[in-house]
Structure formats: structure tokens, C-alpha cells
Write a protein that holds these residues in place. Structure first.
Motif, PDB file in Angstrom:
ATOM      1  N   GLN A   1      45.654  31.960  23.712  1.00 30.83           N
ATOM      2  CA  GLN A   1      47.305  31.208  22.674  1.00 30.83           C
ATOM      3  C   GLN A   1      47.777  29.361  23.208  1.00 30.83           C
ATOM      4  OE1 GLN A   1      47.116  30.236  19.055  1.00 30.83           O
ATOM      5  NE2 GLN A   1      45.183  32.178  19.575  1.00 30.83           N
ATOM      6  N   GLY A   2      46.793  30.212  24.680  1.00 30.28           N
ATOM      7  CA  GLY A   2      47.603  29.336  25.410  1.00 30.28           C
ATOM      8  C   GLY A   2      47.763  27.214  25.560  1.00 30.28           C
TER       9      GLY A   2
ATOM     10  N   HIS B   1      44.693  25.811  23.825  1.00 31.79           N
ATOM     11  CA  HIS B   1      44.911  24.759  22.447  1.00 31.79           C
ATOM     12  C   HIS B   1      44.520  23.643  22.648  1.00 31.79           C
ATOM     13  CE1 HIS B   1      47.127  23.656  19.459  1.00 31.79           C
ATOM     14  NE2 HIS B   1      47.095  22.709  20.239  1.00 31.79           N
TER      15      HIS B   1
ATOM     16  N   ALA C   1      50.198  34.945  24.273  1.00 28.21           N
ATOM     17  CA  ALA C   1      50.300  34.195  25.244  1.00 28.21           C
ATOM     18  C   ALA C   1      49.216  34.225  25.921  1.00 28.21           C
ATOM     19  CB  ALA C   1      51.679  34.111  25.355  1.00 28.21           C
ATOM     20  N   CYS C   2      49.515  33.256  26.454  1.00 27.78           N
ATOM     21  CA  CYS C   2      48.205  32.963  27.748  1.00 27.78           C
ATOM     22  C   CYS C   2      47.847  33.864  28.390  1.00 27.78           C
ATOM     23  CB  CYS C   2      48.963  31.372  28.632  1.00 27.78           C
ATOM     24  SG  CYS C   2      48.160  30.423  29.761  1.00 27.78           S
TER      25      CYS C   2
END
Lengths: 170, 597
Positions: free
Chosen positions: A86-87, A91, A125-126
Motif C-alpha cells: 500500500q506504499g 498507490h 505498508a510499503c
């Protein structure tokens, strides 16, 4: 694993060397939980209680730590754990469309597992491979520059591999 | 050490590895063996070369020939032509390095020309799993100098004189941090390394750990000597498996060589390191939260003072620096603090590593002297936006930072200038956005992230960021109200002033900076219920472009809600009341006759 006779720690023997390893190291609760999850796939209530008892901290603290960090899973996961990045780079390069593709192909949303227990989808997360964005990681293997079509193709390959090995064992 | 006539360097960073570089390395070894060249040519698996967009990358020395986008099946030809016959395989070289009459070496191509590699000096040059190679490149020389020729006070003075500031984002002077901890009296002190690189879009710390783990180990040992600590912890993300593995190898090799442990280099200085895996919490990038996490607690920040230099890990004086900060330490001792201070701007010395990502041609890692302009980074090094699209903004500082619009591209990059623009240096993620990115959506994206990662301890962050996200979601769904911008601004101001830690205090930045430079986009969403970039699904409508439609009917067949009607060979129509905006028609139309606005 929990039977009425109080022998609820059955099957957790594999943890004993882990307890031994961290016995004199301060602040090692997170490390113990990480190794426990590695061994058993997820942290069940029984498992967390067992850990609490053995390293001498309150069960509430173990639960508190386990629920705080995204790495810890309180429910069983499928054979293949899909980590969808979802970095920011992902995105702006269309991670949402990749998510849609996974949902279409496997009929699961974030945090869910397929009914055949093969795939679990987790947003993360990333992952730090921004140059390959959008990215997903399946059981430690990174797949980059995804498009919805490519994503589906990768998932189908995993499925095909599974049905093949199922045939062999049958 | 064995001598070889040629070195084949193969990138085994995360990017190239996921593009199958291990197979390429194996093929090289096999082919080299086939030609009986094992004694003449050596294959090295290295860290990141930086130009990840063109991975997998192979560089062959001494010519420094730069092969890009190499496939396992290309290896046979490279070995046969280049290594056996000495003829470079032009077809496979990085296109920019080929000129009519000659071939440029890696250092001459635009991507590298403007770079100065200090923190990344060994990445892509040495095999990170072999301590001898690190030592051959002046490794542990700085530590030897420090331990045998300098007092702790001199060590701290040297770091202070260099002007090095924290590369984790906030830019606190490193030497001062060390000095505070050295002046706290306690028998037990700690040196920590923050490798919990949580900023979405940043991957420089991972690359340093993967490509040059010893540089961090050596620097932490120097820090330990300076402040009087004998134990260090490296807190690294569990999501970086290659980095974790290489760190473990590096630490055990250093122990074997007597460079960690008791009586380092025959002196009476003891220092050892332990790796702790982060369990996935962005807030653990905040120092007090990270300390709580190493202690095995929930990673929640606490108010400061007392600062960690006084009361840190297990209540003892502690210093915490970022990976990139440590990676700068050894060169300062080898080349002198004056050398380091000669690079950069008045208040920001040295270099900074940026992770270029998003809508940019040359994605990857770049290290530039402070004071380089944003334009140079994005256009000269990064090669601009792909597909001829127009640059809109660059985002630095991740969820704590902001956007830099085209009008400010000529600003020189340093800590102060970026803050003045409403952004910040951050850890170095630099995500480029083009005309197809919606800035309201970007602000919503970052708030979504902070809401998710807020630890929940203080109310402004826990509740405030959630309210801001709700407003942004409303705006992107076409339900924005005239007063929303004002509400966002008030909330942002209050959260900035009252949140407990850096995460909350900087969470409003993405909103404030997009409001500052792209207010018109917010207004278009709120007043006209339009998303100018065509991103926010709820505000889009799909229409058929009459002139382009050939009446094939594919769109009508594909539409899952049957909202497209028409007869074959006539222009089709989309009923926007029934349309669910899935976009299938647009992707399936063979004539590109459907547009979204």
C-alpha cells in the motif's frame, strides 16, 4: 488444542527451545511471538496464554502486544499469504486495480482467507520495492510491475501448481 | 586474495532479485565454468546499483560495461562475446551508454553523473556477504583510527564539525545527540539503529543494509566508543528479509574477526550488536516508540523530556540514529570532517539519498549533494515523467511531508528549504506524480495511512486524523461541502499543535501542502463535483466518443450491469444512472472510444 483436562499446552513443545533461547534476554516478548508465529502460522488465544505462562508475563500484555503490531495474525492464514503493498509509489501506479483483480480472482477481501485455505490477502505498508510498483509479495517472493491481468495470471499459476500437486498425492 | 581479470557484478538487491537476478548469477557461473574461465573471471553478488527501473543489472569490470534488463538467456552470449572474445554486447547495454563511436562507462551516464555516493559508496561495488571485500575498500579503517588515535571527545567533535544531521528526516545534528548521551553518566548505555524504514516510498535504508551492512556495524561501534556504550541494537523491519539475513551474516563475520565483542582490535573496548525485528508499526520510527518496541512493549511513544540521551532503552542513556546517518560516519573519519562539510549548503552538509519512485522514468536510488535542485533530480537524473505526461508534483517526507509543485522545482534541496515549502526532507522517499494523479486522492491516501498507523495514545491524533480522513473521503465521493476546506484547516492546525509525537504533529502536512498548491482541485471536487485528474471514481462518468465508436458492441457485451445500449454499426450509449463505473467498457473497447471525465 484445548481439552478439558488442562493439558492445553499439548503440541506447543516446539516452543521450548525458543523460550530457552530468550530466557535471559530482556524485552524479548516480540521476538518470542515472531518465532511462535513462524512455527504455528498464527497466534491463537491458547498459544498466547501458553507463552504468557512460560515467560512470566501477564496474558493481557501478550495480547496487547500481539494486537498492536500488524505482523501478528490472530487467525489462521492460507497456504499462500499475499502481502499487497500500500506504499505511495504503488498507490500512484494503480495498486487499487491490483486489489480489485485479487478480489475478483479469489473472492476475498483484505484480511480474509479463501474457503479452500489456499490464499490469504493482507494489505501491508510499503514493501520497499517502489521501483517495481505496484507490488505484491506471496510467501516471501516479490512480484512487481503488476497489472490486473498479470496479477490474475500469477494467482492462476499458484492455483494450477496446487491442483497439480493435489493430483500427484491423490 | 585471488586476482581476476574480470569481475561480473550482479545486483542482488530486492528489485533485481525479484526480477530473477539469482538465476542470472547462476547462469554466469555455469557459462564461465563451461569456458574454463573460473580462474580469470569472478561473479560477485552485490547490493543495489540504484537504477532499479532497468533491473536486473549486470556490470562487468574493468570496462564498467553497464548491461541492463538482462535476462537469464542473455548470459550465454555475454560470456561468449564479452568475457571470451572481449567484445561488448552492445545490444544488451544500457541504451544511454552507447554512443556512435564509443561506449560510456557507468559513471558517465546521466543517471550517475551528478551523483556523489557517500552513504551508498560500497553498494553495488562489494559483495555484502564477504567482510574481506568491505575491508579491502577501507572497511574498519575508521574504527581502527578512532580506537587507537582518538579520545571519545575527539570523536564527538569530529562528527559535530562535519555538520552531519540525522538522515531519518528531522535533521537533528548527530554530533550533538552523541554529546548529550556521552555526558549522561551511567555504566550501561545503548546505541540503537533505526532501520524500521516505514515511510511508504522510501527504500534507501534497505539498500544500505542489503548492499553494505558492515558500514552500519562499524559506525555503531564508533558511536558506542564515543558515548561509552557496549551494546547496540539494530531495529529492522521484518519485511526486509534480505537485509535481515545479510546483517546477521555481517555481524557474525565481524565477531569472528574480533571487530565486535570483547577487546575490539586488541584494545579494552567491548561492543556487541543484536538485531531486533520490527513487527510492523509505522509509529515505531518515532524514537521513544522504537525503544518501547525493543523492550518488548506496544510501540507507543511517550512525552519527551526525558530524552533518550538521558533515559532511553531500559531506562539507560541511549542514542538512536538512522541507517543512512550511520552510513555517513566512516567516510567522515577517513576523509576528515572538513571534506564532508565542503559538500552541501550552509546548514545542510553532505549528501542525501533519495528513493525515486512513482511516475518517473529512472526509478531507483540516487545520492546527491545537498543543494542540488529538485529539477536536476527529477529531470536530469530521473529522466522526467514517462509517456510524455506532464509533471504535477513530487512528494517528499511520506505521510509527514508534502508536495512540491512545478513552480518550485528550482529550489535547492536542504532541510530548511523543504520545510519552507511546506514539505520536509523525511527519510528520502521522493514520489513523482503526473497529471493523472489527483491531489485530493493523494491527501486522502496519506490520511488513510496515518489513521491506520496512529497508535491511539493521544486524542488529537487518534480522533483528529480520523475526522480529517472522513472529510477527505466525503470530498472524493462527491459529497464535499463548502465549509470542508475551512474545517480541514482548523483541524490540521490543532492536531499539529497538540499531538504527542511526530507522527501526529506532521500528519496534517499532506493536506496542508496539497491545499496550499492545489486548492483548485479541492474546489473542483467540492463545487463542481468533478475530479480533474480523473481518479476519484464516484465523480467520473463514462461516455462514448461518438466519432470514434465503430458500433462493434463489445462494450455492451462486457458491461456487468447492462447499462450500455445500441445496435451494431451504430454509436452506443452509456446510461450513467445505471453505470457502476467499473471501467470494463473502457479497457475492452478496441477503438479507445470510451472516455472518463
Amino acid at each position: 488444542m484445548n481439552c478439558c483436562n488442562g493439558c492445553h499446552n499439548q503440541g506447543y513443545e516446539k516452543l521450548n527451545p525458543v523460550f530457552e533461547k530468550y530466557r535471559n534476554k530482556p524485552g524479548s516478548l516480540i521476538s518470542v511471538l515472531q518465532e511462535a508465529q513462524e512455527l504455528y502460522g498464527y497466534l491463537s488465544m491458547e498459544l498466547m496464554d501458553y507463552i504468557a505462562e512460560n515467560i512470566g508475563v501477564k496474558p493481557a500484555k501478550v495480547h496487547g502486544v500481539a494486537t498492536f503490531y500488524t505482523q501478528f495474525r490472530l487467525k489462521p492464514v492460507g497456504k499462500y499469504l499475499i502481502l499487497l503493498c500500500q506504499g505511495t509509489a504503488c498507490h500512484v501506479n494503480g495498486a487499487d486495480a491490483v486489489k480489485e483483480a485479487i478480489t475478483e480472482e479469489l473472492s476475498i477481501e483484505e484480511g480474509e482467507t479463501t474457503s479452500d485455505n489456499l490464499f490469504t490477502l493482507n494489505n501491508v505498508a510499503c514493501l520497499g520495492c517502489c521501483s517495481l510498483s505496484p507490488v505484491m509479495m506471496i510467501n516471501g517472493e516479490t512480484f512487481g510491475k503488476l497489472t490486473p491481468a498479470k496479477t490474475k495470471e500469477i494467482l492462476r499459476e499458484f492455483k494450477a501448481r496446487e491442483s497439480k500437486s493435489a493430483e500427484v498425492t491423490a | 586474495m585471488e586476482m581476476y581479470r574480470s569481475h561480473v557484478m550482479i545486483c542482488r538487491g530486492t528489485g533485481c532479485t525479484s526480477a530473477n537476478s539469482e538465476q542470472i548469477a547462476k547462469n554466469f557461473e555455469e557459462e564461465i565454468k563451461k569456458h574454463g574461465l573460473e580462474k580469470e573471471v569472478v561473479v560477485e553478488r552485490t547490493g543495489c546499483f540504484g537504477l532499479c527501473a532497468l533491473g536486473p543489472i549486470v556490470i562487468i569490470y574493468p570496462e564498467a560495461s553497464f548491461y541492463s534488463l538482462v535476462k537469464p538467456e542473455d548470459v550465454e552470449e555475454i560470456v561468449k562475446e564479452h568475457l571470451v572474445k572481449g567484445r561488448v554486447v552492445k545490444r544488451l547495454l544500457y541504451a544511454e551508454s552507447v554512443e556512435e563511436d564509443r561506449i560510456k562507462s557507468i559513471n558517465e551516464v546521466d543517471f550517475y553523473k551528478k551523483q556523489v555516493r557517500v552513504a551508498l559508496r560500497n553498494c553495488g561495488i562489494i559483495n555484502p556477504e564477504n567482510i574481506d571485500e568491505y575491508i579491502a575498500f577501507d572497511g574498519y579503517k575508521a574504527l581502527a583510527k578512532v580506537l587507537t588515535e582518538m579520545t571519545p571527545v575527539q570523536v564527538i567533535d569530529t562528527v559535530k564539525k562535519s555538520g552531519l544531521r540525522g538522515r531519518g528526516g528531522a535533521g537533528f545534528p548527530t554530533g550533538m545527540k552523541w554529546e548529550f548521551a556521552s555526558k549522561s553518566h551511567n555504566e550501561q548505555k545503548y546505541v540503537l539503529c533505526n532501520a524500521d524504514e516505514g515511510d511508504p516510498g522510501a527504500f534507501m535504508d534497505r539498500s544500505v543494509l542489503e548492499g553494505d551492512p558492515h558500514s552500519v556495524i562499524e559506525a555503531m561501534t564508533i558511536a558506542g566508543y564515543a558515548i561509552g556504550a557496549n551494546q547496540g541494537y539494530i531495529y529492522v523491519r521484518a519485511e526486509y528479509p534480505i537485509a535481515v539475513k545479510r546483517l546477521a551474516i555481517a555481524i557474525s563475520q565481524a565477531r569472528e574477526y574480533g571487530l565486535l565483542g570483547k577487546g575490539i582490535m586488541g584494545t579494552n573496548f567491548n561492543f556487541d550488536l543484536e538485531v531486533r525485528l520490527g513487527a510492523g508499526a509505522f509509529v515505531c520510527g518515532e524514537e521513544t516508540a522504537l525503544i518501547a518496541s525493543i523492550e518488548g512493549q506496544r510501540g507507543m511513544p511517550r512525552p519527551r523530556p526525558p530524552f533518550p540521551a538521558v533515559k532511553g532503552l531500559f531506562g539507560k542513556p541511549t542514542i538512536l540514529n538512522n541507517v543512512e546517518t550511520y552510513a555517513n560516519i566512516c567516510p567522515i573519519f577517513l576523509n576528515g570532517p572538513e571534506w564532508f562539510a565542503s559538500m552541501g549548503t550552509e546548514k545542510s552538509k553532505g549528501t542525501k539519498v533519495f528513493a525515486l519512485g512513482g511516475k518517473i522514468n529512472n526509478t531507483g536510488l540516487v545520492e546527491i549533494p545537498m543543494g542540488t535542485t529538485m529539477r536536476e533530480v527529477i529531470y536530469e537524473i530521473g529522466g522526467g515523467c514517462p509517456n510524455g505526461k506532464k509533471y504535477k508534483a513530487a512528494q517528499t517526507g511520506g505521510p509527514s511531508g508534502g508536495c512540491i509543485p512545478a513552480s518550485h522545482l528550482d529550489v535547492a534541496i536542504d532541510y530548511e528549504n523543504l520545510i519552507a515549502l511546506g514539505s520536509m526532507m523525511g527519510s528520502g522517499g521522493l514520489i513523482v506524480m503526473d497529471e493523472d494523479n489527483c491531489m485530493v486522492d493523494i491527501a486522502r491516501y496519506f490520511l488513510d495511512f496515518t489513521v491506520d498507523e496512529s497508535c491511539g495514545k493521544c486524542t488529537p491524533c487518534r480522533e483528529g486524523t480520523k475526522r480529517m480522513l472522513e472529510i477527505l473521503e466525503r470530498i472524493t465521493e462527491g459529497k464535499g461541502e463548502e465549509s470542508d476546506i475551512e474545517k480541514l484547516e482548523t483541524l490540521a492546525k490543532n492536531i499539529k499543535n497538540s499531538a504527542l509525537c511526530g507522527l501526529g504533529q506532521t500528519a496534517p502536512n499532506p493536506i496542508l501542502s496539497t491545499l496550499k498548491y492545489f486548492r483548485d482541485e479541492y474546489e473542483a471536487h467540492i463545487r463542481d463535483k468533478k475530479c480533474p485528474a480523473g481518479v476519484c471514481q464516484a465523480l467520473l462518468s463514462y461516455t462514448v466518443i461518438d466519432e470514434k465508436c465503430k458500433g462493434c458492441g463489445i462494450c455492451a457485451k462486457q458491461c456487468p450491469v447492462s447499462c450500455i445500449s445500441g445496435q451494431p454499426k451504430t454509436v452506443y450509449k452509456i446510461n450513467s444512472d445505471k453505470c457502476i463505473k467499473c471501467g470494463v467498457c473502457m479497457t475492452k473497447c478496441p477503438f479507445k472510444a470510451i472516455e472518463k471525465k
